[in-house]
Motif scaffolding. Structure first.
Motif, PDB file in Angstrom:
ATOM      1  N   PHE A  57       0.824  -1.204   0.000  1.00 29.38           N
ATOM      2  CA  PHE A  57       0.000   0.000   0.000  1.00 29.38           C
ATOM      3  C   PHE A  57       0.860   1.257   0.000  1.00 29.38           C
ATOM      4  O   PHE A  57       1.989   1.259   0.488  1.00 29.38           O
ATOM      5  N   SER A  58       0.275   2.306  -0.518  1.00 30.86           N
ATOM      6  CA  SER A  58       0.962   3.594  -0.552  1.00 30.86           C
ATOM      7  C   SER A  58       1.013   4.196   0.858  1.00 30.86           C
ATOM      8  O   SER A  58       0.190   3.849   1.720  1.00 30.86           O
ATOM      9  N   PRO A  59       1.947   5.095   1.118  1.00 30.97           N
ATOM     10  CA  PRO A  59       1.989   5.764   2.432  1.00 30.97           C
ATOM     11  C   PRO A  59       0.676   6.457   2.770  1.00 30.97           C
ATOM     12  O   PRO A  59       0.251   6.456   3.929  1.00 30.97           O
ATOM     13  N   ALA A  60       0.003   7.053   1.757  1.00 31.30           N
ATOM     14  CA  ALA A  60      -1.255   7.768   2.006  1.00 31.30           C
ATOM     15  C   ALA A  60      -2.338   6.810   2.490  1.00 31.30           C
ATOM     16  O   ALA A  60      -3.095   7.118   3.427  1.00 31.30           O
ATOM     17  N   PHE A  61      -2.422   5.610   1.866  1.00 32.79           N
ATOM     18  CA  PHE A  61      -3.445   4.647   2.277  1.00 32.79           C
ATOM     19  C   PHE A  61      -3.134   4.112   3.671  1.00 32.79           C
ATOM     20  O   PHE A  61      -4.035   3.950   4.503  1.00 32.79           O
ATOM     21  N   ARG A  62      -1.853   3.836   3.947  1.00 29.15           N
ATOM     22  CA  ARG A  62      -1.489   3.331   5.270  1.00 29.15           C
ATOM     23  C   ARG A  62      -1.845   4.341   6.352  1.00 29.15           C
ATOM     24  O   ARG A  62      -2.332   3.986   7.431  1.00 29.15           O
ATOM     25  N   PRO A  92       2.335   0.627 -10.257  1.00 30.90           N
ATOM     26  CA  PRO A  92       1.078   1.300 -10.617  1.00 30.90           C
ATOM     27  C   PRO A  92      -0.168   0.669  -9.994  1.00 30.90           C
ATOM     28  O   PRO A  92      -1.159   1.351  -9.781  1.00 30.90           O
ATOM     29  N   LEU A  93      -0.132  -0.637  -9.703  1.00 32.01           N
ATOM     30  CA  LEU A  93      -1.291  -1.318  -9.116  1.00 32.01           C
ATOM     31  C   LEU A  93      -1.211  -1.424  -7.594  1.00 32.01           C
ATOM     32  O   LEU A  93      -2.045  -2.085  -6.971  1.00 32.01           O
ATOM     33  N   ALA A  94      -0.214  -0.777  -6.982  1.00 30.49           N
ATOM     34  CA  ALA A  94      -0.063  -0.855  -5.526  1.00 30.49           C
ATOM     35  C   ALA A  94      -1.332  -0.380  -4.833  1.00 30.49           C
ATOM     36  O   ALA A  94      -1.956   0.595  -5.238  1.00 30.49           O
ATOM     37  N   GLY A  95      -1.714  -1.089  -3.789  1.00 27.35           N
ATOM     38  CA  GLY A  95      -2.929  -0.749  -3.055  1.00 27.35           C
ATOM     39  C   GLY A  95      -4.181  -1.363  -3.633  1.00 27.35           C
ATOM     40  O   GLY A  95      -5.261  -1.215  -3.080  1.00 27.35           O
ATOM     41  N   SER A  96      -4.029  -2.078  -4.762  1.00 25.41           N
ATOM     42  CA  SER A  96      -5.200  -2.674  -5.411  1.00 25.41           C
ATOM     43  C   SER A  96      -5.462  -4.103  -4.945  1.00 25.41           C
ATOM     44  O   SER A  96      -6.572  -4.595  -5.099  1.00 25.41           O
ATOM     45  N   ALA A  97      -4.431  -4.787  -4.399  1.00 22.07           N
ATOM     46  CA  ALA A  97      -4.569  -6.209  -4.081  1.00 22.07           C
ATOM     47  C   ALA A  97      -4.459  -6.462  -2.590  1.00 22.07           C
ATOM     48  O   ALA A  97      -3.531  -5.984  -1.938  1.00 22.07           O
ATOM     49  N   VAL A  98      -5.413  -7.218  -2.061  1.00 20.04           N
ATOM     50  CA  VAL A  98      -5.404  -7.614  -0.651  1.00 20.04           C
ATOM     51  C   VAL A  98      -5.440  -9.139  -0.587  1.00 20.04           C
ATOM     52  O   VAL A  98      -6.287  -9.772  -1.212  1.00 20.04           O
ATOM     53  N   MET A  99      -4.496  -9.692   0.172  1.00 20.38           N
ATOM     54  CA  MET A  99      -4.439 -11.139   0.351  1.00 20.38           C
ATOM     55  C   MET A  99      -5.064 -11.506   1.690  1.00 20.38           C
ATOM     56  O   MET A  99      -4.654 -11.005   2.740  1.00 20.38           O
ATOM     57  N   LEU A 100      -6.084 -12.368   1.654  1.00 22.19           N
ATOM     58  CA  LEU A 100      -6.716 -12.878   2.872  1.00 22.19           C
ATOM     59  C   LEU A 100      -6.063 -14.209   3.218  1.00 22.19           C
ATOM     60  O   LEU A 100      -6.096 -15.144   2.414  1.00 22.19           O
ATOM     61  N   ALA A 101      -5.448 -14.297   4.376  1.00 21.64           N
ATOM     62  CA  ALA A 101      -4.691 -15.495   4.722  1.00 21.64           C
ATOM     63  C   ALA A 101      -5.379 -16.357   5.786  1.00 21.64           C
ATOM     64  O   ALA A 101      -5.254 -17.576   5.767  1.00 21.64           O
ATOM     65  N   ARG A 102      -6.095 -15.723   6.719  1.00 11.67           N
ATOM     66  CA  ARG A 102      -6.690 -16.509   7.803  1.00 11.67           C
ATOM     67  C   ARG A 102      -7.847 -17.351   7.292  1.00 11.67           C
ATOM     68  O   ARG A 102      -8.739 -16.859   6.599  1.00 11.67           O
ATOM     69  N   ASN A 103      -7.825 -18.636   7.623  1.00  8.38           N
ATOM     70  CA  ASN A 103      -8.847 -19.566   7.152  1.00  8.38           C
ATOM     71  C   ASN A 103      -9.889 -19.775   8.238  1.00  8.38           C
ATOM     72  O   ASN A 103      -9.568 -20.251   9.332  1.00  8.38           O
ATOM     73  N   TYR A 104     -11.135 -19.409   7.930  1.00 10.03           N
ATOM     74  CA  TYR A 104     -12.219 -19.524   8.902  1.00 10.03           C
ATOM     75  C   TYR A 104     -12.977 -20.844   8.759  1.00 10.03           C
ATOM     76  O   TYR A 104     -13.710 -21.240   9.657  1.00 10.03           O
ATOM     77  N   ARG A 105     -12.826 -21.508   7.625  1.00  6.28           N
ATOM     78  CA  ARG A 105     -13.503 -22.787   7.420  1.00  6.28           C
ATOM     79  C   ARG A 105     -12.614 -23.948   7.837  1.00  6.28           C
ATOM     80  O   ARG A 105     -13.037 -24.867   8.522  1.00  6.28           O
ATOM     81  N   PHE A 106     -11.352 -23.916   7.397  1.00  6.85           N
ATOM     82  CA  PHE A 106     -10.417 -24.986   7.693  1.00  6.85           C
ATOM     83  C   PHE A 106      -9.392 -24.481   8.698  1.00  6.85           C
ATOM     84  O   PHE A 106      -8.389 -23.879   8.336  1.00  6.85           O
ATOM     85  N   GLY A 107      -9.632 -24.700   9.965  1.00  4.32           N
ATOM     86  CA  GLY A 107      -8.676 -24.280  10.984  1.00  4.32           C
ATOM     87  C   GLY A 107      -7.660 -25.374  11.244  1.00  4.32           C
ATOM     88  O   GLY A 107      -7.503 -26.324  10.469  1.00  4.32           O
ATOM     89  N   GLY A 108      -6.976 -25.269  12.367  1.00  3.40           N
ATOM     90  CA  GLY A 108      -5.966 -26.256  12.710  1.00  3.40           C
ATOM     91  C   GLY A 108      -6.530 -27.637  12.962  1.00  3.40           C
ATOM     92  O   GLY A 108      -5.789 -28.628  12.965  1.00  3.40           O
TER      93      GLY A 108
END
Length: 616
Positions: free
Chosen positions: A331-336, A356-372
């Motif tokens: 993300f850009s400094p302004a968005f942060r 040019p595409l910075a701030g456009s992509a968000v990665m969701l990592a935490r799994n709410y369906r398949f936990g430990g």
């Protein structure tokens, strides 16, 4: 080119590749014989690359390599030429051009050689996405936004950063938003709440929002998840009423008129303020380029997908290339600075250059369906990170009851094993009377094959299941057809408005007492078609992993071949495992499984580089 990240480097030319090369040579009559030979080699590689799922071929990867199909190519050279000579030869022909030229083949500055139409598709897509990413940010009311985000995306225990909230904040302001994550990370859950957020910030207006997916089954699943999610959204009933539920395939959304012709395009843009595409990893380069070109100038595009999945069957790995170009959670400094108001912890600073595409992509990592506690979740993580031996030990162990391993039976014993272990799962939908019942039973179990042909391929498996079902009295043919027969469309049929990957089940039509193929629609209804009107289809008791994308089943059996195969990759195994909601069984060879998880598929394109360019 070897190691984990590899792509098929075969120049074993098919008839189409040879015809294309011959055509290029004929169009270049008058140049020297050695130049024509260099052209023939390049043209075959460029055509062959597209057939292998690549968008282009990198000539530098082939320099000085031995030529394995000299006789078929009709050439004298034993090795591919050095790069300088090759580029000089191609530049001397009238059929190879540079950027901006209208010639059958285009050679770029990185020595990537394209068929012209794929160069154009890639350029149009890159230009459209960069423009969306650069578009002015939508203004927000900080007070209203703070209330909405905390209500719609409450902080969860044990989560340091609420990435779903960050994705929502980005989506409301951005012209382009990419949300990537595996099954169970809440992509569609997040999307439903983003829609509520957009409605709340529309100041009483009803934003025109289109929800789409690459296939009919993916679109139907999107609709079901949106409907289910709406009930749990903490917002007013008026806002809920304004959240759209109608979904469409991308072809229907664009108004497909033929293979490459659409009603909506750059000159006649889609009438939507926001277009949401689920299962975006399945979208190929031409279709994504047509979609991006058809967006309104001020329209917003939101792409949801899993970048770890198999890419589309057609050329390109578009979603993965876009995610790579954007840099997940960059993300850009302004968005942060802005985000600090709405999240508990600040966003981490970015060490890499802002693209040019910075701030456009968000990665969701935490799994709410398949936990430990979920074997499927742990297994998919091990596969995703290339830990094949650990994944195999997990499958063979007794720690989790929702995953299992079995050494694949020999080809001679396979039919018996299927009769003992699998046939029982098919009896339900083969005996069903109503479409809703048939599809519900069909989705409980599905067998996925890594290969199409051979004793472990989907063609043979479907034939075996039919024979076993007939022997047990589970089916009775009426000509080519039988009640309960599942069929998958294998080519777009614009006449019937059916598209590649759509699945139907043959049942008796109560209105006519004759057999019809029932297809689920995006509106939670069914359309029926005379079986004889279908032109391109195949049996679907089992399907290839590629064809299963966009689907989910309670229980999945993945059938791998009994030996090493270049086709079986990490992405294929990961995609198969993550089709399952409750249980996964894998039949395979231990050595071949470990090799497959170590093998990553890389598709060649220039899209990532072109998305990173700062020009128009």
């Amino acid at each position: 080119m070897s190691g984990e990240d590899s792509y098929q480097r075969t120049e074993h030319a098919g008839a189409l590749d040879l015809h294309f090369a011959d055509w290029m040579v004929r169009l270049s009559a008058g140049v020297s014989a050695d130049v024509l030979e260099d052209l023939r080699l390049a043209a075959v590689l460029a055509s062959n690359a597209v057939g292998k799922g690549n968008v282009c071929v990198v000539l530098a990867d082939w320099v000085a390599e031995p030529i394995g199909s000299r006789d078929a190519l009709g050439i004298h050279s034993t090795h591919y030429p050095n790069l300088a000579k090759w580029v000089k030869s191609l530049s001397a022909t009238p059929v190879v051009g540079r950027a901006g030229e209208f010639k059958p083949l285009i050679l770029d500055r990185s020595y990537r050689l394209y068929l012209h139409r794929y160069w154009v598709y890639e350029g149009e897509l890159a230009s459209a996405l960069r423009a969306k990413a650069r578009s002015p940010k939508r203004s927000i009311n900080d007070g209203l936004m703070e209330d909405s985000l905390r209500r719609l995306f409450p902080d969860k225990q044990g989560e340091e950063l609420n990435w779903q909230r960050i994705a929502a904040l980005a989506a409301v302001q951005n012209g382009l938003t990419i949300i990537s994550g595996g099954p169970g990370t809440g992509k569609t859950f997040t999307m439903a709440r983003i829609l509520a957020l957009m409605v709340e910030h529309a100041h009483g207006q009803r934003p025109a929002i289109a929800l789409a997916a690459p296939t009919g089954k993916a679109a139907a699943k999107l609709r079901a998840v949106i409907q289910e999610s709406k009930a749990g959204i903490d917002c007013s009933n008026d806002v809920k009423a304004r959240i759209p539920e109608e979904t469409s395939t991308l072809h229907r959304l664009l108004g497909a008129r033929g293979r490459a012709s659409f009603r909506f395009n750059k000159d006649n843009p889609l009438p939507y303020d926001v277009v949401v595409v689920d299962e975006a990893s399945m979208v190929d380069l031409p279709l994504m380029a047509n979609l991006a070109s058809a967006l309104k100038e001020d329209g917003r595009l939101i792409l949801l997908g899993d970048k770890e999945q198999l890419a589309s069957v057609e050329p390109g790995a578009v979603f993965g290339d876009i995610c790579e170009a954007a840099g997940a959670n960059t993300f850009s400094p302004a968005f942060r600075k802005q985000a600090r108001r709405f999240i508990t912890h600040g966003l981490p600073a970015n060490e890499q250059n802002i693209t040019p595409l910075a701030g456009s992509a968000v990665m969701l990592a935490r799994n709410y369906r398949f936990g430990g506690r979920s074997g499927i979740g742990v297994l998919s993580d091990l596969i995703k990170t290339g830990e094949g031996r650990a994944a195999l030990e997990l499958l063979k162990g007794a720690t989790f009851k929702d995953i299992s391993w079995r050494e694949v039976p020999s080809a001679e014993r396979l039919a018996h094993a299927l009769e003992q272990s699998v046939l029982k799962y098919h009896s339900g939908y083969l005996r069903a009377d109503e479409p809703a019942e048939a599809f519900a039973l069909f989705s409980r179990f599905h067998m996925l094959c890594a290969l199409r042909e051979g004793p472990y391929g989907v063609t043979a498996i479907n034939r075996t299941i039919q024979e076993l079902a007939a022997r047990r009295g589970l089916m009775r043919r009426q000509g080519r057809w039988y009640r309960g027969q599942p069929l998958m469309i294998t080519a777009n049929d614009y006449r019937l408005n059916l598209f590649n990957g759509d699945v139907g089940i043959i049942l008796q039509d109560p209105e006519t007492a004759s057999l019809r193929v029932f297809f689920p629609t995006e509106k939670s209804a069914f359309k029926k078609v005379l079986p004889g009107r279908l032109t391109a289809y195949e049996a679907a008791h089992a399907s290839t992993v590629h064809k299963s994308q966009g689907s989910e089943f309670d229980h999945v059996l993945l059938l791998l071949p009994d030996r090493h195969s270049e086709v079986v990759s990490r992405e294929l195994v990961y995609t198969a495992v993550t089709r399952a909601r409750d249980r996964v069984d894998i039949w395979g060879s231990e050595e071949a499984f470990i090799a497959a998880v170590a093998r990553r598929t890389h598709r060649v394109s220039g899209l990532t580089d072109r998305l990173r360019e700062n020009g128009e």
